[in-house]
Scaffold this motif. Structure first.
Motif, short mmCIF file in Angstrom:
data_model
loop_
_atom_site.label_atom_id
_atom_site.label_comp_id
_atom_site.label_asym_id
_atom_site.label_seq_id
_atom_site.Cartn_x
_atom_site.Cartn_y
_atom_site.Cartn_z
N LEU A 62 0.84 -1.20 0.00
CA LEU A 62 0.00 0.00 0.00
C LEU A 62 0.87 1.26 0.00
O LEU A 62 0.62 2.20 -0.75
CB LEU A 62 -0.94 -0.01 1.21
CG LEU A 62 -1.92 1.14 1.32
CD1 LEU A 62 -2.85 1.17 0.11
CD2 LEU A 62 -2.72 1.02 2.60
N PHE A 63 1.93 1.24 0.81
CA PHE A 63 2.86 2.37 0.83
C PHE A 63 3.51 2.58 -0.54
O PHE A 63 3.62 3.71 -1.01
CB PHE A 63 3.94 2.15 1.89
CG PHE A 63 5.03 3.18 1.86
CD1 PHE A 63 4.81 4.44 2.38
CD2 PHE A 63 6.26 2.89 1.30
CE1 PHE A 63 5.80 5.41 2.35
CE2 PHE A 63 7.26 3.85 1.27
CZ PHE A 63 7.04 5.11 1.79
N SER A 64 3.92 1.50 -1.19
CA SER A 64 4.58 1.65 -2.49
C SER A 64 3.63 2.20 -3.54
O SER A 64 4.03 3.03 -4.37
CB SER A 64 5.18 0.32 -2.94
OG SER A 64 4.19 -0.59 -3.32
N ILE A 65 2.39 1.76 -3.51
CA ILE A 65 1.41 2.27 -4.48
C ILE A 65 1.14 3.75 -4.24
O ILE A 65 1.13 4.55 -5.19
CB ILE A 65 0.10 1.44 -4.40
CG1 ILE A 65 0.35 0.02 -4.92
CG2 ILE A 65 -1.03 2.12 -5.16
CD1 ILE A 65 -0.78 -0.95 -4.66
N LEU A 66 0.95 4.11 -2.98
CA LEU A 66 0.68 5.52 -2.68
C LEU A 66 1.92 6.39 -2.94
O LEU A 66 1.79 7.56 -3.33
CB LEU A 66 0.19 5.67 -1.25
CG LEU A 66 -1.21 5.06 -1.00
CD1 LEU A 66 -1.54 5.10 0.47
CD2 LEU A 66 -2.27 5.78 -1.82
N SER A 67 3.11 5.84 -2.78
CA SER A 67 4.33 6.59 -3.12
C SER A 67 4.42 6.82 -4.62
O SER A 67 4.84 7.90 -5.07
CB SER A 67 5.57 5.83 -2.65
OG SER A 67 5.61 5.79 -1.26
N LEU A 80 2.02 10.42 2.86
CA LEU A 80 1.72 10.51 4.29
C LEU A 80 0.72 9.43 4.69
O LEU A 80 0.90 8.73 5.69
CB LEU A 80 1.17 11.90 4.64
CG LEU A 80 0.77 12.10 6.09
CD1 LEU A 80 1.99 11.97 7.01
CD2 LEU A 80 0.11 13.45 6.28
N ILE A 81 -0.32 9.26 3.89
CA ILE A 81 -1.32 8.21 4.16
C ILE A 81 -0.66 6.83 4.08
O ILE A 81 -0.91 5.96 4.91
CB ILE A 81 -2.50 8.32 3.17
CG1 ILE A 81 -3.29 9.61 3.42
CG2 ILE A 81 -3.42 7.10 3.29
CD1 ILE A 81 -4.28 9.94 2.34
N GLY A 82 0.20 6.64 3.09
CA GLY A 82 0.91 5.37 2.95
C GLY A 82 1.82 5.08 4.13
O GLY A 82 1.92 3.94 4.59
N THR A 83 2.49 6.12 4.61
CA THR A 83 3.37 5.95 5.76
C THR A 83 2.58 5.55 7.00
O THR A 83 2.98 4.64 7.74
CB THR A 83 4.16 7.24 6.03
OG1 THR A 83 4.90 7.58 4.86
CG2 THR A 83 5.09 7.10 7.21
N VAL A 84 1.46 6.21 7.23
CA VAL A 84 0.61 5.87 8.38
C VAL A 84 0.09 4.44 8.25
O VAL A 84 0.10 3.68 9.23
CB VAL A 84 -0.56 6.89 8.51
CG1 VAL A 84 -1.58 6.42 9.52
CG2 VAL A 84 -0.02 8.26 8.88
N PHE A 90 2.67 -2.53 10.48
CA PHE A 90 3.81 -3.07 11.20
C PHE A 90 3.48 -3.29 12.67
O PHE A 90 3.86 -4.30 13.27
CB PHE A 90 5.03 -2.16 11.07
CG PHE A 90 5.90 -2.51 9.91
CD1 PHE A 90 7.14 -3.09 10.12
CD2 PHE A 90 5.49 -2.29 8.61
CE1 PHE A 90 7.95 -3.44 9.05
CE2 PHE A 90 6.28 -2.63 7.54
CZ PHE A 90 7.52 -3.20 7.75
N VAL A 91 2.76 -2.34 13.28
CA VAL A 91 2.39 -2.48 14.68
C VAL A 91 1.49 -3.71 14.87
O VAL A 91 1.73 -4.54 15.76
CB VAL A 91 1.70 -1.19 15.20
CG1 VAL A 91 1.05 -1.41 16.55
CG2 VAL A 91 2.71 -0.05 15.27
N VAL A 92 0.49 -3.85 14.02
CA VAL A 92 -0.43 -4.99 14.13
C VAL A 92 0.30 -6.30 13.81
O VAL A 92 0.16 -7.29 14.54
CB VAL A 92 -1.65 -4.80 13.19
CG1 VAL A 92 -2.50 -6.05 13.13
CG2 VAL A 92 -2.49 -3.62 13.66
#
Length: 109
Positions: A62-67, A80-84, A90-92
Motif C-alpha cells: 500500500l505504501f509503495s502504491i501511494l508513493s 503521508l497516508i501510505g506511511t501511516v 507493522f504495529v499490528v
C-alpha cells in the motif's frame, strides 16, 4: 519510481513468506523462535506469525502504491497516508507475531 517498484517487490516477498508460514512451513522463522514450539502447535504458530507477516506485506505494498501516486501527482498527502498505513500494519503484524512467540514459544527472546 524505481524505489516504489523495489518496495512493492519487498511487500510481495513478505506476503509470500507469510503464506508459506501459514501453511505450516515455519523454516523461514529464526531457529530460536521455532526451537521450543511443540509439534502440535507448529500450524497455529505458523498461521499467527504468517498472518502478521502478510499484514506487514500488505502495508508495504500500500505504501509503495501511494508513493508511486505521489511521484506522479506531486501531492505529498498520498505518501503521508501510505506511511501511516505502513506503520499501522507493522504495529499490528509485529503484535501478532510477538503474541504467537510468547504463546507457543514461551517468550520472544
Amino acid at each position: 519510481m524505481p524505489a516504489s517498484i523495489v518496495t512493492f517487490a519487498v511487500g510481495v516477498i513478505c506476503i509470500v513468506l507469510g503464506i508459506i508460514n501459514m501453511r505450516g512451513n515455519i523454516s523461514s522463522i529464526h531457529s530460536y523462535h521455532r526451537r521450543r514450539v511443540a509439534k502440535e502447535n507448529i500450524l497455529p504458530f505458523g498461521k499467527m506469525v504468517g498472518l502478521g507477516t502478510v499484514i506487514m506485506g500488505v502495508g508495504i505494498i500500500l505504501f509503495s502504491i501511494l508513493s508511486a501516486i505521489t511521484f506522479r501527482t506531486d501531492n505529498d498527502t498520498f505518501v503521508l497516508i501510505g506511511t501511516v498505513a505502513m506503520i499501522a500494519s507493522f504495529v499490528v503484524g509485529m503484535a501478532l507475531s510477538f503474541y504467537a512467540m510468547r504463546k507457543y514459544n514461551g517468550g520472544i527472546f
